[in-house]
Design an enzyme around this catalytic site. Structure first.
Site, PDB file in Angstrom:
ATOM      1  N   ARG A  36       0.967  -1.332  -0.160  1.00  0.00           N
ATOM      2  CA  ARG A  36       0.108   0.017   0.078  1.00  0.00           C
ATOM      3  C   ARG A  36       0.976   1.248  -0.162  1.00  0.00           C
ATOM      4  O   ARG A  36       0.469   2.296  -0.422  1.00  0.00           O
ATOM      5  CB  ARG A  36      -1.026   0.138   1.126  1.00  0.00           C
ATOM      6  N   LYS A 197     -21.258 -16.821  -0.418  1.00  0.00           N
ATOM      7  CA  LYS A 197     -22.826 -16.599  -0.133  1.00  0.00           C
ATOM      8  C   LYS A 197     -23.432 -15.659  -0.983  1.00  0.00           C
ATOM      9  O   LYS A 197     -23.104 -14.706  -1.281  1.00  0.00           O
ATOM     10  CB  LYS A 197     -23.047 -16.295   1.393  1.00  0.00           C
ATOM     11  N   GLY A 354     -11.138  -9.382  -1.374  1.00  0.00           N
ATOM     12  CA  GLY A 354      -9.989 -10.028  -0.688  1.00  0.00           C
ATOM     13  C   GLY A 354      -9.690 -11.061  -0.890  1.00  0.00           C
ATOM     14  O   GLY A 354      -8.484 -11.369  -1.172  1.00  0.00           O
ATOM     15  N   GLY A 377     -13.722  -3.339   0.010  1.00  0.00           N
ATOM     16  CA  GLY A 377     -15.185  -2.981   0.359  1.00  0.00           C
ATOM     17  C   GLY A 377     -15.576  -1.947  -0.660  1.00  0.00           C
ATOM     18  O   GLY A 377     -16.648  -1.910  -1.346  1.00  0.00           O
TER      19      GLY A 377
HETATM   20  P1  ADP Z   1     -14.085 -12.179  -1.864  1.00  0.00           P
HETATM   21  O1  ADP Z   1     -13.467 -11.905  -0.522  1.00  0.00           O
HETATM   22  O2  ADP Z   1     -13.136 -12.089  -3.081  1.00  0.00           O
HETATM   23  O3  ADP Z   1     -15.195 -11.065  -1.998  1.00  0.00           O
HETATM   24  P2  ADP Z   1     -15.927 -14.198  -0.607  1.00  0.00           P
HETATM   25  O4  ADP Z   1     -15.429 -13.614   0.617  1.00  0.00           O
HETATM   26  O5  ADP Z   1     -17.303 -13.823  -1.010  1.00  0.00           O
HETATM   27  O6  ADP Z   1     -14.750 -13.733  -1.810  1.00  0.00           O
HETATM   28  O7  ADP Z   1     -15.678 -15.774  -0.958  1.00  0.00           O
HETATM   29  C1  ADP Z   1     -14.580 -16.426  -0.651  1.00  0.00           C
HETATM   30  C2  ADP Z   1     -14.678 -17.743   0.030  1.00  0.00           C
HETATM   31  O8  ADP Z   1     -15.757 -18.419  -0.554  1.00  0.00           O
HETATM   32  C3  ADP Z   1     -13.347 -18.272   0.464  1.00  0.00           C
HETATM   33  O9  ADP Z   1     -13.181 -18.644   1.681  1.00  0.00           O
HETATM   34  C4  ADP Z   1     -13.689 -19.984  -0.291  1.00  0.00           C
HETATM   35  O10 ADP Z   1     -13.309 -20.688   0.451  1.00  0.00           O
HETATM   36  C5  ADP Z   1     -15.451 -19.819  -0.006  1.00  0.00           C
HETATM   37  N1  ADP Z   1     -15.970 -20.844  -1.047  1.00  0.00           N
HETATM   38  C6  ADP Z   1     -15.887 -20.743  -2.466  1.00  0.00           C
HETATM   39  N2  ADP Z   1     -16.633 -21.882  -2.853  1.00  0.00           N
HETATM   40  C7  ADP Z   1     -16.940 -22.763  -1.826  1.00  0.00           C
HETATM   41  C8  ADP Z   1     -17.613 -23.879  -1.739  1.00  0.00           C
HETATM   42  N3  ADP Z   1     -17.989 -24.509  -2.663  1.00  0.00           N
HETATM   43  N4  ADP Z   1     -17.976 -24.221  -0.418  1.00  0.00           N
HETATM   44  C9  ADP Z   1     -17.352 -23.734   0.471  1.00  0.00           C
HETATM   45  N5  ADP Z   1     -16.776 -22.603   0.610  1.00  0.00           N
HETATM   46  C10 ADP Z   1     -16.715 -21.958  -0.485  1.00  0.00           C
END
Ligand code: ADP
Ligand code: MG
Length: 397
Positions: A36, A197, A354, A377
């Site tokens: 950063r 999710k 992230g 964010g």
């Molecule tokens: P970002 O931080 O890039 O926005 P998210 O926080 O929404 O991404 O999602 C990342 C998480 O989703 C990771 O920890 C990953 O392990 C989890 N994940 C992805 N696919 C699955 C799955 N099929 N079952 C359980 N966890 C999952």
């Protein structure tokens, strides 16, 4: 969208209050990742080259309006010196006499780093009086902290109403890349929306449906969509209560002519651990005692085919549980394809989030993406179509 940049400002002899994100990770009193800090160098160099004085405004941690000694920005001073190549003086307060005196005593060509803005309650409250105290220290406000622009704080928003304001180089690069990817993209546009999710990505889906040609749904999110179509997803991560929402997303996408691409095959395992025994099954045949942890090879092939036809890709969220090998396979394979197309000039690829950034860095694909946003964010809120207060204020007047 029009925002002023450093090139539009007369910086000679001016004190430029420069809002940066140097909220770096530290361990045992030392900065452990200077990324950063290195990223603000173009802005600092441009201001100094134009004859301006750089005064850095930043937050560090979440001290919640109180002085918390462990959250002093002084910890970053030596790294700033090392990475930016200029002397850096430190003021123990970001406003008032302490700050004014430090500025007065600043040697030519040196940078002044002001203490954590969040030591004052007026920062997060966007208190006009506090903004006024900050503004009193300088002549021009330069915001180079896109990652803090989704918050209307005194040092990101309030102050911009009080001084001639512009975007710094990093902010400029981020705005240009995101604007190009979502506001005025070359079509077709493909979005990958993965991650854990649906519930955390609903605003994102709703906005993207209106803007892109194809949405690839992956990760745990895809399980919710598969379940909503009546498929057994066994013990998979799945938000069964969002089945109705998932069906509504699909219906709306159909209305708007946006393709929703769900995996046709998936990788399933009985255990959530590295190297767990696993198999590829059709997406509608997950055994009831197994969980879906990644997209399968056919799904990846379909995704890569969309990438080949596309001109623009926006990506948030991994396609599987990428932290645990081998469930990083689909994410890595799709990322490698996007990287190759981007390297060849065939695809404009923008990614953020992230875990997404961690996955792309881990596989080595990040360096070939057109732009990888580290803004967290703020990147997500931009993708959701929200107005970022720290950006909006730069586009006025
Ligand atoms: P970002 O931080 O890039 O926005 P998210 O926080 O929404 O991404 O999602 C990342 C998480 O989703 C990771 O920890 C990953 O392990 C989890 N994940 C992805 N696919 C699955 C799955 N099929 N079952 C359980 N966890 C999952
Ligand atoms: Mg995450």
């Amino acid at each position: 969208m029009a925002w002023k940049t450093l090139d539009d400002m007369d910086l000679a002899g001016k004190v430029v209050l420069t809002r940066v994100d140097i909220n770096v990770p530290v361990d045992d009193g030392a900065v452990t990742d200077a990324t950063r800090i290195t990223r603000i160098k173009p802005t600092v160099d441009a201001i100094i080259a134009a004859g301006g004085t750089v005064v850095l405004l930043a937050h560090f941690g979440r001290p919640k309006g109180k002085v918390v000694p462990e959250m002093s920005l002084e910890i970053t001073r030596q790294t700033l010196v090392d990475e930016l190549g200029h002397p850096v003086a430190f003021a123990t307060d970001c406003v008032g006499e302490v700050a004014a005196e430090a500025l007065e005593n600043l040697q030519d060509g040196a940078i002044l780093l002001l203490e954590n803005t969040r030591f004052h309650p007026g920062e997060e409250a966007n208190d006009p009086d506090f903004a006024k105290q900050l503004a009193a220290l300088g002549d021009i406000f330069c915001n180079d902290a896109f990652s803090a622009a989704h918050r209307a704080h005194a040092s990101t928003e309030g102050i911009a109403h009080l001084l001639p304001s512009c975007a710094g180089r990093l902010m400029e690069a981020e705005l240009k890349a995101l604007d190009k990817a979502l506001s005025t993209p070359d079509r077709p546009v493909v979005a990958v929306v993965g991650g854990a999710k649906v519930s955390t990505k609903l605003d994102l889906l709703t906005n993207l449906i209106e803007k892109v040609d194809t949405i690839v749904i992956g990760g745990g999110m895809a399980n919710t969509f598969l379940a909503a179509q009546g498929h057994d997803v066994g013990k998979s991560l799945c938000e069964h209560d969002l089945a109705e929402t998932a069906r509504a997303v699909i219906a709306k996408a159909k209305d708007l002519g946006c393709e929703i691409l769900l995996p046709t095959d998936v990788v399933v395992a009985r255990e959530f651990k590295a190297g767990a025994e696993n198999e590829v099954v059709p997406a509608d045949q997950c055994p009831s005692d197994a969980m879906i942890l990644d997209a399968g090879p056919d799904a990846v092939a379909a995704i890569v085919e969309r990438f080949r036809k596309a001109r623009t890709l926006v990506w948030n969220g991994p396609l599987g549980a990428f932290e645990i090998a081998p469930f990083n396979k689909a994410t890595d394979a799709a990322a490698a394809a996007a990287a190759e197309l981007s390297r060849g000039g065939k695809l404009i690829s923008v990614a953020g989030g992230g875990d997404t950034v961690a996955a792309l860095n881990g596989s080595g694909a990040a360096k070939d993406f057109t732009y990888v946003s580290t803004a967290g964010g703020a990147f997500l809120e931009w993708m959701e179509g929200k107005t970022l207060p720290g950006v909006a204020v730069l586009t006025q007047g």
